[in-house]
Write a protein that holds these residues in place. Structure first.
Motif: not given
Length: 112
Positions: A53-54, A57, A76, A80, A88, A90-93, A95-96
């Motif tokens: 995931v890291r 993302a 990071r 995370y 959360c 969905n980490i990428k979402n 973060r966005w």
């Protein structure tokens, strides 16, 4: 141990599922094969749940930071952990969204 692996074909972009048999060698005595299996699967749970995931993302493997990369890796990890503690999935979402709205980032950090 037998495991199922999904690999993406670069030419087509499609996933191909395969089964692999892997062997582990150890000089340790005592633990049963079932216990070894639990330990190995536990290790891969960490690998898939955190490290993968890291990388996805935060693009950790693509990082070009060469001077003190451990400091940025800690930042990071901190981000995370904040996102995971906030619930959360969905980490990428997440973060966005935090990058687009500072209030969202402050709410995640508990600074309401």
């Amino acid at each position: 141990m037998e495991r199922t692996v999904c690999r993406r074909c670069p030419a087509t972009g499609l996933l191909k599922q395969t089964t692999e048999t892997v062997y582990w060698v150890s000089s340790a005595t005592g633990p049963t094969p079932e216990r070894w299996n639990e330990w190995i699967r536990g290790h891969w749970r960490i690998e898939n749940g955190s490290h993968y995931v890291r990388d996805v993302a935060f693009a950790e493997d693509a990082s070009r930071i060469r001077k003190n990369p451990d400091i940025v890796a800690r930042l990071r990890s901190f981000a995370y952990n904040l996102l995971r503690a906030d619930g959360c999935d969905n980490i990428k979402n997440a973060r966005w969204r935090a990058a687009l709205d500072i209030r969202a980032a402050l709410e995640m950090a508990g600074a309401r």
